[in-house]
Write a protein that holds these residues in place. Sequence first.
Motif, PDB file in Angstrom:
ATOM      1  N   THR A   1      13.582  -0.841  -2.973  1.00 20.55           N
ATOM      2  CA  THR A   1      12.167  -1.010  -3.317  1.00 20.55           C
ATOM      3  C   THR A   1      11.329  -1.236  -2.060  1.00 20.55           C
ATOM      4  OG1 THR A   1      12.796  -2.009  -5.419  1.00 20.55           O
ATOM      5  CG2 THR A   1      10.533  -2.366  -4.674  1.00 20.55           C
TER       6      THR A   1
ATOM      7  N   ALA B   1       8.286   0.921  -0.237  1.00 22.25           N
ATOM      8  CA  ALA B   1       6.992   0.278  -0.020  1.00 22.25           C
ATOM      9  C   ALA B   1       6.586   0.335   1.451  1.00 22.25           C
ATOM     10  CB  ALA B   1       7.024  -1.165  -0.505  1.00 22.25           C
TER      11      ALA B   1
ATOM     12  N   ILE C   1       1.517   4.289  -2.880  1.00 24.43           N
ATOM     13  CA  ILE C   1       1.348   3.055  -2.104  1.00 24.43           C
ATOM     14  C   ILE C   1       0.416   3.292  -0.928  1.00 24.43           C
ATOM     15  CG2 ILE C   1       2.552   1.367  -0.675  1.00 24.43           C
ATOM     16  CD1 ILE C   1       4.996   1.801  -2.467  1.00 24.43           C
TER      17      ILE C   1
ATOM     18  N   THR D   1       3.766  -7.227  -3.898  1.00 18.81           N
ATOM     19  CA  THR D   1       3.631  -6.515  -5.171  1.00 18.81           C
ATOM     20  C   THR D   1       4.836  -5.610  -5.412  1.00 18.81           C
ATOM     21  OG1 THR D   1       1.225  -6.556  -4.969  1.00 18.81           O
ATOM     22  CG2 THR D   1       2.163  -4.949  -6.486  1.00 18.81           C
ATOM     23  N   ALA D   2       5.291  -4.932  -4.353  1.00 20.26           N
ATOM     24  CA  ALA D   2       6.458  -4.050  -4.479  1.00 20.26           C
ATOM     25  C   ALA D   2       7.701  -4.843  -4.857  1.00 20.26           C
ATOM     26  CB  ALA D   2       6.678  -3.293  -3.176  1.00 20.26           C
TER      27      ALA D   2
ATOM     28  N   LEU E   1       0.763  -5.789  -0.549  1.00 18.54           N
ATOM     29  CA  LEU E   1       1.483  -4.619  -1.049  1.00 18.54           C
ATOM     30  C   LEU E   1       2.987  -4.864  -1.059  1.00 18.54           C
ATOM     31  CD1 LEU E   1      -0.492  -1.656   0.540  1.00 18.54           C
ATOM     32  CD2 LEU E   1      -0.138  -2.062  -1.893  1.00 18.54           C
ATOM     33  N   ALA E   2       3.485  -5.505   0.002  1.00 15.53           N
ATOM     34  CA  ALA E   2       4.923  -5.784   0.069  1.00 15.53           C
ATOM     35  C   ALA E   2       5.336  -6.743  -1.054  1.00 15.53           C
ATOM     36  CB  ALA E   2       5.282  -6.363   1.431  1.00 15.53           C
TER      37      ALA E   2
ATOM     38  N   ILE F   1       6.043   1.853  -8.754  1.00 16.75           N
ATOM     39  CA  ILE F   1       7.261   1.321  -8.127  1.00 16.75           C
ATOM     40  C   ILE F   1       8.253   0.877  -9.202  1.00 16.75           C
ATOM     41  CG2 ILE F   1       8.176  -0.552  -6.706  1.00 16.75           C
ATOM     42  CD1 ILE F   1       5.485  -0.491  -5.190  1.00 16.75           C
TER      43      ILE F   1
ATOM     44  N   CYS G   1      -3.037   1.410  -0.282  1.00 14.82           N
ATOM     45  CA  CYS G   1      -3.252   0.689   0.982  1.00 14.82           C
ATOM     46  C   CYS G   1      -4.641   1.001   1.540  1.00 14.82           C
ATOM     47  CB  CYS G   1      -2.171   1.069   1.984  1.00 14.82           C
ATOM     48  SG  CYS G   1      -2.291   0.198   3.560  1.00 14.82           S
TER      49      CYS G   1
ATOM     50  N   SER H   1       1.975  -0.654  -8.457  1.00 15.76           N
ATOM     51  CA  SER H   1       3.080  -1.518  -8.879  1.00 15.76           C
ATOM     52  C   SER H   1       3.802  -0.925 -10.087  1.00 15.76           C
ATOM     53  CB  SER H   1       2.560  -2.921  -9.202  1.00 15.76           C
ATOM     54  OG  SER H   1       1.678  -2.893 -10.309  1.00 15.76           O
TER      55      SER H   1
ATOM     56  N   ILE I   1       3.351   1.879   3.040  1.00 14.19           N
ATOM     57  CA  ILE I   1       2.432   0.992   3.765  1.00 14.19           C
ATOM     58  C   ILE I   1       2.183   1.523   5.174  1.00 14.19           C
ATOM     59  CG2 ILE I   1       2.226  -1.290   4.805  1.00 14.19           C
ATOM     60  CD1 ILE I   1       3.685  -2.390   2.316  1.00 14.19           C
TER      61      ILE I   1
END
Length: 882
Positions: free
Chosen positions: A811, A815, A510, A858-859, A855-856, A775, A514, A772, A819
């Motif tokens: 999760t 993430a 991740i 997607t996680a 990103l959040a 994760i 990022c 993704s 991040i």
Amino acid sequence: MAYLLRYMLARLRSFFRKAPLDRELDAEMTSHLEMAVEENIGRGMHPEEARRQALVRFGGVQQAREQQRETRGLPWLDVLLQDLRFTLRTLRRDRSFTIVAVLILALGIGANIAVFSVVNTLLLRPLPFHDSQQLAWFAGNNGIGGLSDVTYRVDAYEDYARANHSFQEMTAFSPYYSLSETKLVGKGEPKPLQSVWVAGNFFQMLGVRPVLGRLFLPEESVMGGSPAALLSYALWQRQFHADPKIVGQAVTLGQDRVTIVGVLPETFDFGAVFVPGMKIDLFVPLKMDTIRGWGHMLSVIGRLKPGVTIAQAQAEANTLYPQLRLQAHGDDSWSTDIVTSMMGLKEYISGKLRQSLIVLWCAVGLILLIVCVNLSNLLLARASSRSKEFAMRSALGAGRGRLVRQLLTENLVLSGAGAVLGLAFAYAVVVYLAHQGSIALPLLSSLRVDASVLGWTLLVALAAGLLFGMAPALRTSGGNLQDALKDGGHNASDGRKHERMRALLVVSEIGLACVLLVGAGLLLRSFLNVLRVDLGFEPSRAAAIKVDYDDGRNPERRGAILQEMLQRVDAIPGIEAAGISDMLPLDRNRSWELYAKGTYDKTKNYDAFVYVVTPGYIKAMGMRLRSGRDFYWNDAGKSEHVIIINEAAARREWPGQDPVGRLADGIGDGDTRVVGVISDVRESGVEEASSPQVLVPVMQANPNGAELVVRTKLPPEVLASSVMGIMRQMNPGQPATEFRPVQQIVDHATSPRRFFVLLVATFAALGLLLASLGIYGVISYAVTRQTQEIGIRMALGATAGRVQKDVLARTLRLALIGIGLGTVASFITARWIVSLLFATEPTDLLTFSGTILLLAMTALIAGYVPARRASRIDPMIALRAN
């Protein structure tokens, strides 16, 4: 030595006789074992106990077999072949894993190969000239300004070539390609050709040899010399069907009969090196006396003497040019204010792209790291299901090194398969890019998959195999033997260790994603800002076409021809405005001096870009007339000389004043009156600020070519036949040519940034997808391991919603850690690429916040599927599962 040779031959012979020797060994071991069993029975033991005791005393059969094999043949090659056979059987059984792993690797390795091909061509590989590291480029006024600022007069070039001590030889060509445009006449309808005027020694100095015929002779480069031409390989193939008899034949170029003296090699692409995106058809010798009084006309290249550096040559130029100016005594053939700066020819061609290419290379490197992290996660998950297999092999005597070697063999096989598929993918990309004339990148047409690219492929494949395989191999081979043999695997401590390691890998994945997303976001924001730049004209509904006419260099005749041409074009239905200019913004340029009358100061720079235009051009281009008027057709040679300037010229020469009606000097002979002011137009590049510009009426200056610009709501191809019909009626020799949208010129100017942004954005999207998947894999694995625990919790009253929240919380926790680390790294990266940003701060809040949010989200989406599956676990089934 003879003994050593006999020993190696015996080992090699033993390796190829492996199967018979193995059978002999098995028979001997069986015989010894049976003798031991009979001896134990003779001592009164039960037959089963007698065999067990014999096996204990004998030791592991497999260990004994391995030890015996290592004493003969080529053990490392034998073991390698065993590992390979076992690997292929294992991967064939687990086809789904193999396909996914190879595809992921193919994307990562293929992207690395494709980008390395670009980097290798533009930065690493020498130019396709003899001893190209000795070639230096004379950059004129520090490489700044229009063509007139970075080119040289004939006498300045010749005087310096004679007087300097740094260069073995110097040569030149004329970059004013509109002057050297021509047409092939006599074979069907006239065909437009782009030629280049080159000095007689141009190809000899670069070390370019023709594939047919010869190069130019000295007598062909002087006034009155025989007209000659060299064909490009592409024109020879396309127009003359690769006819080897073309050498020595005469063809008609424009109004001249010219002898074809040779054909240049396919590897020589003048356009790719010096004018990216332009196709050059032929070369003609530059007769220096013809252009001696024309001003700054030459681009200059020199070949340094052995041992001389660019810095030494620059120091000599700094001293020698002022001396040569004094000797010229103000002769008009010399420039009184010439300045020169030098750089390596390679630096001139691709130096500006260096940081962009390095950033692109780093981005694709991050993709490979993300791919390796993802595969490490896959291998750790796969290792859980193979724990008993490796425990059994350890129990049978396989050491940890042997197991690690086996696992690394599997990883390298996967990496090799991914590299082969990735190489095929990269080859397709390279071939596609090599034929993209719309991308204004130098040397792009010479992209190829060569030996260095294959070497890089091998290196990347080995590195990837070790990167994604080492940690899982060490973790798997170091498991607890007894726990693995007696435990089902889901609740083992090794499983928890795997889970922690996989979580750590996802966090790093991740973080890397990022960094990629922030970098891509900043570059994308910059590109969008570039597209929003006010060009000073409206390209969307304008199109241009080259026109040919014969005015005999007579301004009055020229005015009459062009006025009639535009009147007839204006009458075509669908055309809103039409005008002609010898050059177009963002395409070609030149500069003359412009200054307010009576203000000349020889210490100042008065350069201004010059366009020779007709009435109607301003409207056709969608330019904005701020004050004053457009040109009239009676603005001819006998009337007062007039010009239209842009706002930048007005600010420089008449600050705080209205320049309309004022007199200027430097343009043409005598006084010139300003009759209008237009908005600033981007002439050199979209990302460069507008410089002073001057529009001159076509009847009061000699144009360098002619571009008919029309403004219309219709597609240009609809108008082409009507416009071409008018051109042919007025000039039967008009060559066949096509409209090109003005937007295409703008796109060509922005194509390098679009190219880099597109690639980085693609890599960022791929990184996001892989993150993704990582994760999802980790959370799904955790849910599988905790099935019984979740069942107990639900049996004790935990709701499905509560279980989902717990899984999603885990999760999000992973993430946010990734991040956080990635954001810190992104700040550092953004500072590094600040020179590539346009009207965008490296700490752009929108980009960073958007990346974090993306990103959040997607996680959470990646974690939702396993969370939903966890909430649907039946407690009774879960409790019975163990």
